[in-house]
Design a protein around this motif. Structure first.
Motif, PDB file in Angstrom:
ATOM      1  N   LEU A  95       2.440 -11.369   0.670  1.00 20.71           N
ATOM      2  CA  LEU A  95       1.610 -11.985   1.698  1.00 20.71           C
ATOM      3  C   LEU A  95       0.994 -10.922   2.606  1.00 20.71           C
ATOM      4  O   LEU A  95      -0.193 -10.982   2.937  1.00 20.71           O
ATOM      5  CB  LEU A  95       2.430 -12.986   2.511  1.00 20.71           C
ATOM      6  N   THR A  96       1.791  -9.943   2.983  1.00 25.03           N
ATOM      7  CA  THR A  96       1.281  -8.848   3.811  1.00 25.03           C
ATOM      8  C   THR A  96       0.194  -8.067   3.065  1.00 25.03           C
ATOM      9  O   THR A  96      -0.835  -7.714   3.644  1.00 25.03           O
ATOM     10  CB  THR A  96       2.426  -7.906   4.225  1.00 25.03           C
ATOM     11  N   ALA A  97       0.423  -7.795   1.787  1.00 26.55           N
ATOM     12  CA  ALA A  97      -0.576  -7.083   0.985  1.00 26.55           C
ATOM     13  C   ALA A  97      -1.854  -7.903   0.852  1.00 26.55           C
ATOM     14  O   ALA A  97      -2.960  -7.358   0.927  1.00 26.55           O
ATOM     15  CB  ALA A  97      -0.007  -6.746  -0.389  1.00 26.55           C
ATOM     16  N   LEU A  98      -1.720  -9.215   0.681  1.00 31.82           N
ATOM     17  CA  LEU A  98      -2.895 -10.082   0.557  1.00 31.82           C
ATOM     18  C   LEU A  98      -3.689 -10.126   1.861  1.00 31.82           C
ATOM     19  O   LEU A  98      -4.921 -10.012   1.855  1.00 31.82           O
ATOM     20  CB  LEU A  98      -2.469 -11.491   0.143  1.00 31.82           C
ATOM     21  N   ILE A  99      -3.007 -10.278   2.983  1.00 34.25           N
ATOM     22  CA  ILE A  99      -3.688 -10.293   4.281  1.00 34.25           C
ATOM     23  C   ILE A  99      -4.343  -8.933   4.537  1.00 34.25           C
ATOM     24  O   ILE A  99      -5.489  -8.860   5.002  1.00 34.25           O
ATOM     25  CB  ILE A  99      -2.702 -10.668   5.406  1.00 34.25           C
ATOM     26  N   SER A 100      -3.634  -7.871   4.214  1.00 34.31           N
ATOM     27  CA  SER A 100      -4.198  -6.530   4.375  1.00 34.31           C
ATOM     28  C   SER A 100      -5.424  -6.349   3.505  1.00 34.31           C
ATOM     29  O   SER A 100      -6.421  -5.764   3.934  1.00 34.31           O
ATOM     30  CB  SER A 100      -3.157  -5.469   4.028  1.00 34.31           C
ATOM     31  N   CYS A 101      -5.355  -6.851   2.277  1.00 31.54           N
ATOM     32  CA  CYS A 101      -6.500  -6.759   1.370  1.00 31.54           C
ATOM     33  C   CYS A 101      -7.705  -7.459   1.974  1.00 31.54           C
ATOM     34  O   CYS A 101      -8.821  -6.934   1.931  1.00 31.54           O
ATOM     35  CB  CYS A 101      -6.144  -7.352   0.017  1.00 31.54           C
ATOM     36  N   LEU A 109      -8.280  -1.922  -2.952  1.00 30.35           N
ATOM     37  CA  LEU A 109      -7.885  -1.915  -4.367  1.00 30.35           C
ATOM     38  C   LEU A 109      -6.369  -1.768  -4.520  1.00 30.35           C
ATOM     39  O   LEU A 109      -5.752  -2.451  -5.337  1.00 30.35           O
ATOM     40  CB  LEU A 109      -8.593  -0.776  -5.105  1.00 30.35           C
ATOM     41  N   ILE A 110      -5.786  -0.901  -3.720  1.00 32.19           N
ATOM     42  CA  ILE A 110      -4.337  -0.724  -3.790  1.00 32.19           C
ATOM     43  C   ILE A 110      -3.621  -1.985  -3.301  1.00 32.19           C
ATOM     44  O   ILE A 110      -2.608  -2.399  -3.862  1.00 32.19           O
ATOM     45  CB  ILE A 110      -3.911   0.520  -3.000  1.00 32.19           C
ATOM     46  N   ALA A 111      -4.165  -2.637  -2.273  1.00 32.33           N
ATOM     47  CA  ALA A 111      -3.562  -3.873  -1.754  1.00 32.33           C
ATOM     48  C   ALA A 111      -3.648  -5.000  -2.789  1.00 32.33           C
ATOM     49  O   ALA A 111      -2.726  -5.814  -2.890  1.00 32.33           O
ATOM     50  CB  ALA A 111      -4.231  -4.293  -0.451  1.00 32.33           C
ATOM     51  N   VAL A 112      -4.732  -5.044  -3.558  1.00 27.42           N
ATOM     52  CA  VAL A 112      -4.828  -6.038  -4.641  1.00 27.42           C
ATOM     53  C   VAL A 112      -3.717  -5.786  -5.653  1.00 27.42           C
ATOM     54  O   VAL A 112      -3.035  -6.712  -6.095  1.00 27.42           O
ATOM     55  CB  VAL A 112      -6.215  -5.988  -5.326  1.00 27.42           C
ATOM     56  N   TRP A 113      -3.526  -4.522  -6.029  1.00 30.69           N
ATOM     57  CA  TRP A 113      -2.463  -4.189  -6.974  1.00 30.69           C
ATOM     58  C   TRP A 113      -1.100  -4.570  -6.396  1.00 30.69           C
ATOM     59  O   TRP A 113      -0.254  -5.117  -7.097  1.00 30.69           O
ATOM     60  CB  TRP A 113      -2.510  -2.698  -7.312  1.00 30.69           C
ATOM     61  N   GLN A 114      -0.873  -4.281  -5.102  1.00 30.61           N
ATOM     62  CA  GLN A 114       0.395  -4.618  -4.477  1.00 30.61           C
ATOM     63  C   GLN A 114       0.625  -6.127  -4.457  1.00 30.61           C
ATOM     64  O   GLN A 114       1.739  -6.589  -4.651  1.00 30.61           O
ATOM     65  CB  GLN A 114       0.452  -4.073  -3.048  1.00 30.61           C
ATOM     66  N   THR A 115      -0.449  -6.890  -4.220  1.00 27.06           N
ATOM     67  CA  THR A 115      -0.337  -8.347  -4.203  1.00 27.06           C
ATOM     68  C   THR A 115       0.024  -8.874  -5.586  1.00 27.06           C
ATOM     69  O   THR A 115       0.899  -9.733  -5.726  1.00 27.06           O
ATOM     70  CB  THR A 115      -1.653  -8.988  -3.725  1.00 27.06           C
ATOM     71  N   LEU A 116      -0.636  -8.363  -6.603  1.00 23.82           N
ATOM     72  CA  LEU A 116      -0.396  -8.840  -7.963  1.00 23.82           C
ATOM     73  C   LEU A 116       0.955  -8.355  -8.512  1.00 23.82           C
ATOM     74  O   LEU A 116       1.664  -9.113  -9.165  1.00 23.82           O
ATOM     75  CB  LEU A 116      -1.526  -8.388  -8.888  1.00 23.82           C
ATOM     76  N   ARG A 117       1.316  -7.130  -8.238  1.00 22.91           N
ATOM     77  CA  ARG A 117       2.533  -6.545  -8.808  1.00 22.91           C
ATOM     78  C   ARG A 117       3.778  -6.890  -8.002  1.00 22.91           C
ATOM     79  O   ARG A 117       4.835  -7.078  -8.547  1.00 22.91           O
ATOM     80  CB  ARG A 117       2.361  -5.014  -8.907  1.00 22.91           C
ATOM     81  N   GLY A 118       3.625  -6.923  -6.693  1.00 23.76           N
ATOM     82  CA  GLY A 118       4.805  -7.142  -5.860  1.00 23.76           C
ATOM     83  C   GLY A 118       5.500  -5.827  -5.582  1.00 23.76           C
ATOM     84  O   GLY A 118       5.046  -4.760  -5.996  1.00 23.76           O
ATOM     85  N   PRO A 119       6.622  -5.869  -4.885  1.00 24.93           N
ATOM     86  CA  PRO A 119       7.319  -4.619  -4.542  1.00 24.93           C
ATOM     87  C   PRO A 119       7.896  -3.942  -5.781  1.00 24.93           C
ATOM     88  O   PRO A 119       8.359  -4.601  -6.702  1.00 24.93           O
ATOM     89  CB  PRO A 119       8.419  -5.073  -3.588  1.00 24.93           C
ATOM     90  N   VAL A 120       7.824  -2.628  -5.769  1.00 27.02           N
ATOM     91  CA  VAL A 120       8.409  -1.832  -6.853  1.00 27.02           C
ATOM     92  C   VAL A 120       9.401  -0.859  -6.237  1.00 27.02           C
ATOM     93  O   VAL A 120       9.207  -0.368  -5.130  1.00 27.02           O
ATOM     94  CB  VAL A 120       7.335  -1.067  -7.663  1.00 27.02           C
ATOM     95  N   ALA A 121      10.460  -0.585  -6.968  1.00 27.62           N
ATOM     96  CA  ALA A 121      11.543   0.245  -6.429  1.00 27.62           C
ATOM     97  C   ALA A 121      11.083   1.658  -6.118  1.00 27.62           C
ATOM     98  O   ALA A 121      11.501   2.256  -5.141  1.00 27.62           O
ATOM     99  CB  ALA A 121      12.698   0.277  -7.423  1.00 27.62           C
ATOM    100  N   TRP A 122      10.176   2.210  -6.930  1.00 28.11           N
ATOM    101  CA  TRP A 122       9.779   3.598  -6.732  1.00 28.11           C
ATOM    102  C   TRP A 122       8.794   3.778  -5.589  1.00 28.11           C
ATOM    103  O   TRP A 122       8.512   4.899  -5.195  1.00 28.11           O
ATOM    104  CB  TRP A 122       9.224   4.196  -8.021  1.00 28.11           C
ATOM    105  N   LEU A 123       8.260   2.716  -5.012  1.00 29.67           N
ATOM    106  CA  LEU A 123       7.393   2.839  -3.840  1.00 29.67           C
ATOM    107  C   LEU A 123       8.133   2.554  -2.546  1.00 29.67           C
ATOM    108  O   LEU A 123       7.659   2.888  -1.473  1.00 29.67           O
ATOM    109  CB  LEU A 123       6.210   1.881  -3.939  1.00 29.67           C
ATOM    110  N   GLU A 124       9.277   1.910  -2.654  1.00 33.23           N
ATOM    111  CA  GLU A 124      10.034   1.582  -1.453  1.00 33.23           C
ATOM    112  C   GLU A 124      10.718   2.832  -0.928  1.00 33.23           C
ATOM    113  O   GLU A 124      11.369   3.550  -1.663  1.00 33.23           O
ATOM    114  CB  GLU A 124      11.082   0.504  -1.756  1.00 33.23           C
ATOM    115  N   THR A 125      10.553   3.071   0.353  1.00 32.82           N
ATOM    116  CA  THR A 125      11.230   4.202   0.974  1.00 32.82           C
ATOM    117  C   THR A 125      12.462   3.667   1.690  1.00 32.82           C
ATOM    118  O   THR A 125      12.344   2.793   2.533  1.00 32.82           O
ATOM    119  CB  THR A 125      10.308   4.920   1.982  1.00 32.82           C
TER     120      THR A 125
END
Length: 180
Positions: free
Chosen positions: A104-110, A155-171
């Motif tokens: 939802l955050t990625a979609l709003i950001s997009c 573009l990155i926010a669209v990818w984040q919205t479609l893919r969802g959270p990934v372990a290797w991007l989470e800090t």
């Protein structure tokens, strides 16, 4: 992201390396632009104060370089999730809740990024005939830097919205604080 382990195979592996090299590229360009700004300002001061030679065009070029440096830096920060975040209640959410919140955050950001990119594109069109005083550079080039930044983050926010959270991007911010 530099310390993250790449996924073994599949589209996530491609995305991992694409985002890693994108951030490295953006960081390199951003650092080069900031160094160019610093060199430009120092040379303008030296030319003015020591040589008595004015360089009025340096302000225009420094502004242009700063906008592009900020654009590249913000794109890199978006990939790394290093923009300012107010996290009031996510730590209390379930795994599904965190995933929904992330998307939802990625979609709003997009939506925001698309709107901002569109605004920059409109402003570049409107200011096409406005030129800087010293070099007669169109103000459109300033807005192209803003457009590039927001379009890339969209573009990155669209990818984040479609893919969802990934372990290797989470800090793991909580683990970093606990270890300190």
């Amino acid at each position: 992201m530099d310390n993250a382990v790449a996924p073994k195979k599949g589209p996530d592996r491609i995305a991992f390396y694409t985002l890693r090299y994108l951030t490295r590229f953006c960081d390199g360009i951003g650092v080069a632009l900031v160094a160019a700004i610093l060199l430009l300002i120092v040379s303008a001061v030296v030319a003015r104060d020591l040589l008595g030679f004015g360089m009025p065009w340096t302000e225009e070029v420094a502004s242009l370089l700063a906008i592009y440096a900020i654009g590249f830096g913000s794109l890199s920060a978006w990939v790394r999730s290093e923009h300012l975040v107010v996290d009031l209640f996510s730590h209390r959410l379930s795994r599904l809740g965190k995933s929904v919140q992330y998307r939802l955050t990625a979609l709003i950001s997009c939506g925001f990024f698309v709107l901002a990119a569109w605004g920059a594109w409109i402003m570049s069109d409107m200011s096409a005939n406005n030129k800087t005083v010293s070099l007669s550079i169109s103000f459109s080039y300033l807005y192209y830097g803003v457009f590039f930044s927001f379009a890339g983050m969209a573009l990155i926010a669209v990818w984040q919205t479609l893919r969802g959270p990934v372990a290797w991007l989470e800090t793991p911010r909580e683990e970093e604080v606990a270890q300190s």
